[in-house]
Design a protein around this motif. Sequence first.
Motif, mmCIF file in Angstrom:
data_model
loop_
_atom_site.group_PDB
_atom_site.id
_atom_site.type_symbol
_atom_site.label_atom_id
_atom_site.label_comp_id
_atom_site.label_asym_id
_atom_site.label_seq_id
_atom_site.Cartn_x
_atom_site.Cartn_y
_atom_site.Cartn_z
ATOM 1 N N THR A 41 61.478 -29.822 53.598
ATOM 2 C CA THR A 41 61.388 -30.876 52.580
ATOM 3 C C THR A 41 60.355 -31.932 52.954
ATOM 4 N N VAL A 42 60.421 -32.435 54.201
ATOM 5 C CA VAL A 42 59.474 -33.493 54.567
ATOM 6 C C VAL A 42 58.067 -32.942 54.802
ATOM 7 N N LYS A 43 57.937 -31.677 55.156
ATOM 8 C CA LYS A 43 56.600 -31.082 55.232
ATOM 9 C C LYS A 43 56.009 -30.977 53.825
ATOM 10 N N TYR A 44 56.816 -30.524 52.869
ATOM 11 C CA TYR A 44 56.343 -30.380 51.497
ATOM 12 C C TYR A 44 55.907 -31.725 50.912
ATOM 13 N N SER A 45 56.655 -32.777 51.225
ATOM 14 C CA SER A 45 56.351 -34.100 50.668
ATOM 15 C C SER A 45 55.264 -34.840 51.445
ATOM 16 N N GLY A 46 54.801 -34.262 52.566
ATOM 17 C CA GLY A 46 53.781 -34.909 53.376
ATOM 18 C C GLY A 46 54.336 -35.981 54.294
ATOM 19 N N GLN A 47 55.645 -36.031 54.482
ATOM 20 C CA GLN A 47 56.277 -37.055 55.306
ATOM 21 C C GLN A 47 56.537 -36.597 56.743
ATOM 22 N N TYR A 48 56.407 -35.328 57.015
ATOM 23 C CA TYR A 48 56.744 -34.780 58.341
ATOM 24 C C TYR A 48 55.843 -35.348 59.433
ATOM 25 N N ILE A 49 56.457 -35.717 60.558
ATOM 26 C CA ILE A 49 55.707 -36.123 61.749
ATOM 27 C C ILE A 49 55.962 -35.129 62.874
ATOM 28 N N SER A 50 57.240 -34.941 63.258
ATOM 29 C CA SER A 50 57.559 -34.024 64.351
ATOM 30 C C SER A 50 59.058 -33.751 64.371
ATOM 31 N N HIS A 51 59.448 -32.798 65.204
ATOM 32 C CA HIS A 51 60.871 -32.566 65.441
ATOM 33 C C HIS A 51 61.085 -32.047 66.850
#
Length: 129
Positions: A41-51
């Motif tokens: 979800t956050v990758k799709y929205s461009g919000q992803y940083i790391s995990h």
Amino acid sequence: GKTKIGCITIAQRARNLDPWMCISPDSKVIRETSLPSFIETVKYSGQYISHVLSPDPKVTFKTLDNGVAFVTFKGAEKPDKLRGPNKAGIWFDEASIIAQEAYEIGIGMCRYQSRLSPAFATFTPRGLK
């Protein structure tokens, strides 16, 4: 669908430096459903940083107020292990199979920076018998 709604809710509601928590029934649900859905979800929205996956899975992401927040994923199989710092919000994923004690502990953590924090649940209904 239901888990995706939980992911979107956190991604949209989180504010800068907010610590969120996702409580799932166990580590299997986290690995197979909750965590991968949130990352997607956050990758799709461009919000992803790391995990990270250890010691507890945690995803760091950009917030809509141009900040950074994170969500930690914990299993409810041993509710006492959920205890800890206050959270900006709690999401119970697959809530229909989580023990009541886990709800009570999770809701008790819903007080962050002197404000009441939201708690919400996603679940698959059992259907009619």
